[in-house]
Design a protein around this motif. Structure first.
Motif, PDB file in Angstrom:
ATOM      1  N   ASP A 138      19.754  16.419  13.860  1.00 54.24           N
ATOM      2  CA  ASP A 138      21.010  16.108  14.545  1.00 54.24           C
ATOM      3  C   ASP A 138      20.773  14.965  15.526  1.00 54.24           C
ATOM      4  O   ASP A 138      19.645  14.690  15.928  1.00 54.24           O
ATOM      5  N   ALA A 139      21.856  14.301  15.907  1.00 54.30           N
ATOM      6  CA  ALA A 139      21.737  13.163  16.825  1.00 54.30           C
ATOM      7  C   ALA A 139      23.072  12.896  17.497  1.00 54.30           C
ATOM      8  O   ALA A 139      24.110  13.428  17.093  1.00 54.30           O
ATOM      9  N   ASN A 140      23.023  12.060  18.529  1.00 54.57           N
ATOM     10  CA  ASN A 140      24.220  11.585  19.211  1.00 54.57           C
ATOM     11  C   ASN A 140      24.454  10.121  18.871  1.00 54.57           C
ATOM     12  O   ASN A 140      23.505   9.346  18.714  1.00 54.57           O
ATOM     13  N   VAL A 141      25.715   9.740  18.788  1.00 51.68           N
ATOM     14  CA  VAL A 141      26.064   8.372  18.436  1.00 51.68           C
ATOM     15  C   VAL A 141      25.681   7.402  19.550  1.00 51.68           C
ATOM     16  O   VAL A 141      25.098   6.342  19.303  1.00 51.68           O
ATOM     17  N   GLU A 186      26.226  15.300  17.141  1.00 54.70           N
ATOM     18  CA  GLU A 186      27.493  14.944  16.513  1.00 54.70           C
ATOM     19  C   GLU A 186      27.426  14.957  14.984  1.00 54.70           C
ATOM     20  O   GLU A 186      28.252  14.354  14.311  1.00 54.70           O
ATOM     21  N   GLY A 187      26.450  15.697  14.446  1.00 50.53           N
ATOM     22  CA  GLY A 187      26.290  15.760  12.997  1.00 50.53           C
ATOM     23  C   GLY A 187      27.235  16.702  12.284  1.00 50.53           C
ATOM     24  O   GLY A 187      27.296  16.704  11.050  1.00 50.53           O
ATOM     25  N   LYS A 188      27.958  17.541  13.041  1.00 49.21           N
ATOM     26  CA  LYS A 188      28.862  18.540  12.439  1.00 49.21           C
ATOM     27  C   LYS A 188      28.104  19.433  11.445  1.00 49.21           C
ATOM     28  O   LYS A 188      28.600  19.773  10.372  1.00 49.21           O
ATOM     29  N   ILE A 189      26.884  19.816  11.810  1.00 46.71           N
ATOM     30  CA  ILE A 189      26.014  20.558  10.905  1.00 46.71           C
ATOM     31  C   ILE A 189      26.634  21.890  10.501  1.00 46.71           C
ATOM     32  O   ILE A 189      26.686  22.231   9.311  1.00 46.71           O
ATOM     33  N   GLU A 190      27.104  22.652  11.477  1.00 40.64           N
ATOM     34  CA  GLU A 190      27.638  23.976  11.138  1.00 40.64           C
ATOM     35  C   GLU A 190      28.891  23.872  10.283  1.00 40.64           C
ATOM     36  O   GLU A 190      29.049  24.614   9.305  1.00 40.64           O
ATOM     37  N   GLU A 191      29.777  22.974  10.626  1.00 39.29           N
ATOM     38  CA  GLU A 191      31.019  22.832   9.871  1.00 39.29           C
ATOM     39  C   GLU A 191      30.739  22.455   8.416  1.00 39.29           C
ATOM     40  O   GLU A 191      31.343  23.012   7.483  1.00 39.29           O
ATOM     41  N   ILE A 192      29.816  21.539   8.207  1.00 46.10           N
ATOM     42  CA  ILE A 192      29.510  21.082   6.847  1.00 46.10           C
ATOM     43  C   ILE A 192      28.758  22.154   6.066  1.00 46.10           C
ATOM     44  O   ILE A 192      29.084  22.431   4.898  1.00 46.10           O
ATOM     45  N   LEU A 193      27.746  22.776   6.687  1.00 42.56           N
ATOM     46  CA  LEU A 193      27.025  23.840   5.989  1.00 42.56           C
ATOM     47  C   LEU A 193      27.940  25.014   5.678  1.00 42.56           C
ATOM     48  O   LEU A 193      27.813  25.651   4.623  1.00 42.56           O
ATOM     49  N   ASN A 194      28.863  25.300   6.587  1.00 44.68           N
ATOM     50  CA  ASN A 194      29.811  26.383   6.349  1.00 44.68           C
ATOM     51  C   ASN A 194      30.607  26.122   5.067  1.00 44.68           C
ATOM     52  O   ASN A 194      30.766  27.003   4.221  1.00 44.68           O
ATOM     53  N   ASP A 195      31.091  24.902   4.918  1.00 45.77           N
ATOM     54  CA  ASP A 195      31.863  24.560   3.723  1.00 45.77           C
ATOM     55  C   ASP A 195      30.979  24.588   2.482  1.00 45.77           C
ATOM     56  O   ASP A 195      31.385  25.101   1.428  1.00 45.77           O
ATOM     57  N   ALA A 196      29.773  24.048   2.595  1.00 48.04           N
ATOM     58  CA  ALA A 196      28.879  23.994   1.442  1.00 48.04           C
ATOM     59  C   ALA A 196      28.497  25.391   0.961  1.00 48.04           C
ATOM     60  O   ALA A 196      28.567  25.691  -0.243  1.00 48.04           O
ATOM     61  N   ILE A 197      28.110  26.249   1.885  1.00 48.53           N
ATOM     62  CA  ILE A 197      27.687  27.606   1.515  1.00 48.53           C
ATOM     63  C   ILE A 197      28.868  28.416   1.003  1.00 48.53           C
ATOM     64  O   ILE A 197      28.757  29.158   0.019  1.00 48.53           O
ATOM     65  N   LYS A 198      30.013  28.255   1.654  1.00 46.50           N
ATOM     66  CA  LYS A 198      31.223  28.965   1.206  1.00 46.50           C
ATOM     67  C   LYS A 198      31.575  28.580  -0.223  1.00 46.50           C
ATOM     68  O   LYS A 198      32.108  29.392  -0.990  1.00 46.50           O
TER      69      LYS A 198
END
Length: 684
Positions: free
Chosen positions: A205-208, A220-232
């Protein structure tokens, strides 16, 4: 979640291979991504060395290899000699992969000369990648393209171009969150474009603003949001940690830029502790995703059922907004208040299927709610939140987080022990686009290093009749303070959210100076920051002609906010330090006469109207999206303590007539607060 396997680049722990394997097994990991082994890159090992040392050592610790972190493709596109050597190297690595039972090799898509347009090299990049792919096919190996900075496929569009052109099951995508952030791309947009090709994730993860790598889930990587969609949606595979939180031995071979630009050395971590911190954060993210899928995924998809404790002025407004359907994916199912008159209000104003409780414990135990919003007197905020969190309920707390830090800290500790739950604060001003833009300007370094902050917020005029409405208002025992506890917590939060926390506070508070109350109604506070900057915070409730003026002065500019609506940003073309060194006294005299001042800076002005009401709704929308989709919270609950620290420090400074250094003695604060409560009883 059994189909999700956590791996990681273990050379970030230590150069020593034994230490790497000891650390990952202690954490409970069964996979590593192999890259640096005993002070040299794994690609430098011979087949014989892999068979005689690397493989037996892995078997000794029962650790498998998820991928080989190769340097393939990390050469300049016009380096033909280097390319021919990499063809030979890739053949060896494919053979090595088969020996280790690993089907993935990480590769890149070539550095592009700095003065050239990457798009001009598309055909050459694809041509050379196809040669790599043909080699991989012979061994049934999958080459994973990483979106590395400075290579051809650094941005999502060019990643898509090569993946879509090659279209091979032996050439797929690694999704590296931080690399996209550092290329100033929106990771969610990148994910949507590339998701059909993604078979592997790098957890970094990183900041812009400063490109700094941070613990996963905090950037600001939105890691949880993206992994949530991918795993779902059925993702099964590896999540490979690549923390980049500390400088490790092989990092200098991985980055073209100065590694100190992306990794700060002041985190107080070593390789082992940084790796463990990243692992815990990733596990916490996965716990939240699992809890979310179980409760709000598949056949269990439903609206988040909200209960509200306290339906006074603010709680009643929240209940009304929820009942009117203004919060997507949320439904009001229960309310609670100890005032029996509120039952009649609820029956008249709210849908008939909303259940009324006169005891919050009964509501929390009712199984009627998934989340609770707490809008009670301040002392009860952490008390009720603790009860809710202990029942595995998502919890949203009205400001302030509490009256004193010790209790808030107890609430935060419990919330942190339950990472599957969403815990937020009703800091509605954080949704205000005006303050969001100001925060971005400061974080991006557009006005340089902060030198001074000043906020005069005296628009909180309240007549005596306001305080006389309820016997708990403006009391130490009922409200825990005055303007700092009731009206100004939003500004205290915004002040530290944008400018950071100070290290020292000196305050002069007037208690009941213009109102018949025991608590503070007039505040003048002076603060100092770690870098030597200073700040002032002035507020009161007796100025009917009040002022709202927020100023942030940096060494490269200034931000002025008036009335929380109008903003003036002055960005200097050179820093004050640079001007100080080069301007002569004659130059300064001309500036004093107004000559050439306009050449020193640019001015931006903008105005954003007040959005009261919609801001509160936006917090609830964001909170609900965090529960259902894993979106990042604008106001995490654990950050609520920062404003309480500031108000407590101001109280303590005034009571003791001393400077208060942060962190302060929290036991002393509670002792002094109890003295005020006892004195108040005597007056009554």
């Amino acid at each position: 979640m059994e189909s999700i396997k956590i791996s990681g680049f273990s050379d970030e722990i230590s150069s020593d291979f034994e230490t790497q394997l000891q650390t990952v097994t202690k954490l409970g990991m069964q996979y590593i991504s192999i890259r640096g082994v005993n002070d040299k890159n794994f690609s430098e090992y011979s087949i014989e060395e892999v068979n005689s040392y690397v493989k037996p050592k892995l078997e000794e610790y029962n650790v498998k290899v998820s991928s080989i972190g190769s340097p393939i493709g990390k050469i300049f596109i016009d380096d033909e000699d280097g390319f021919n050597k990499q063809i030979e190297l890739l053949n060896k690595l494919c053979e090595t992969s088969c020996i280790l039972g690993c089907k993935y090799i990480r590769i890149f898509s070539f550095y592009i000369p700095k003065d050239k347009n990457p798009n001009d090299f598309k055909n050459e990049v694809i041509k050379k990648l196809k040669i790599f792919v043909e080699i991989a096919k012979k061994y049934n190996i999958v080459l994973l393209h990483e979106n590395e900075k400075d290579i051809y496929g650094d941005i999502s569009k060019r990643c898509f171009d090569i993946l879509d052109e090659i279209k091979s099951n032996n050439f797929r995508a690694i999704f590296d969150f931080a690399n996209f952030v550092q290329c100033k791309e929106n990771t969610k947009d990148c994910y949507e474009l590339l998701k059909d090709y993604i078979v592997y994730y790098h957890i970094k993860d990183a900041n812009v603003a400063d490109k700094e790598n941070v613990v996963c889930g905090t950037g600001e990587g939105k890691i949880e949001e993206i992994l949530n969609d991918a795993i779902k949606n059925g993702y099964e595979g590896f999540l490979t940690m690549e923390p980049h939180l500390v400088i490790f031995d092989s990092l200098k071979d991985l980055e073209l830029e100065d590694v100190n630009d992306i990794i700060k050395t002041d985190k107080g971590l070593d390789g082992k502790s940084a790796y463990a911190l990243q692992y815990k954060s990733l596990v916490d993210i996965l716990k939240r995703i699992e809890f979310r899928i179980i409760n709000f995924g598949g056949d269990n998809m439903k609206e988040v059922r909200f209960g509200i404790v306290g339906i006074g002025q603010m709680g009643g407004a929240h209940a009304t907004w929820l009942a009117e359907g203004k919060v997507k994916n949320a439904k009001l199912t229960a309310v609670c208040d100890v005032n029996p008159d509120k039952k009649e209000w609820a029956s008249e104003k709210l849908p008939q299927d909303v259940k009324f409780f006169d005891n919050y414990v009964d509501m929390l135990d009712s199984k009627e709610i998934d989340a609770v919003l707490i809008a009670t007197p301040h002392y009860d905020h952490p008390v009720i939140a603790i009860e809710a969190l202990n029942r595995d309920l998502h919890t949203l707390v009205e400001k302030p987080a509490g009256v004193y830090t010790k209790k808030v800290r107890e609430m935060n500790a419990l919330a942190e022990s339950k990472p599957h739950l969403t815990f937020g604060m009703m800091f509605n001003q954080r949704t205000n686009p005006l303050y969001q833009k100001i925060k971005a300007i400061v974080e991006n370094g557009e006005i340089g290093e902060i030198r001074r902050t000043n906020w005069i917020i005296t628009t909180w005029w309240r007549p005596q009749a306001y305080y006389d409405m309820s016997n708990w208002r403006a009391t130490w025992s009922g409200e825990g303070g005055g303007v700092l506890a009731n009206q100004a917590p939003h500004q205290l939060d915004l002040w530290q959210w944008i400018c950071g926390m100070p290290t020292k506070v000196r305050a002069n508070l007037q208690f009941g100076s213009h109102r018949d109350i025991a608590v503070e109604d007039d505040v003048t506070a002076f603060v100092e920051y770690e870098n030597g900057a200073t700040g002032t915070f002035i507020t009161c409730t007796h100025d009917i002609l009040g002022t709202d003026r927020f100023e942030i002065h940096g060494d490269k500019g200034k931000i002025l906010v008036e009335g929380s609506k109008k903003v003036t940003v002055k960005r200097m073309k050179e820093s004050e330090n640079e001007l100080n060194k080069k301007l002569t006294f004659a130059d300064v005299a001309n500036l004093f006469r107004g000559e050439g001042m306009g050449d020193l800076f640019d001015v931006e002005e903008f105005e954003i109207p007040d959005q009261w009401g919609t801001q509160h709704i936006n917090v609830m929308i964001n909170f609900t999206e965090a529960i259902v989709e894993g979106k990042e919270l604008l106001a995490p609950g654990t950050e609520g303590i920062k404003g309480v620290i500031l108000s407590n420090a101001m109280h303590l400074s005034s009571w003791t007539n001393k400077d208060v250094e942060l962190p302060f003695d929290e036991d002393l604060y509670l002792e002094e607060l109890n003295k005020q409560i006892e004195a108040e009883k005597v007056l009554v």
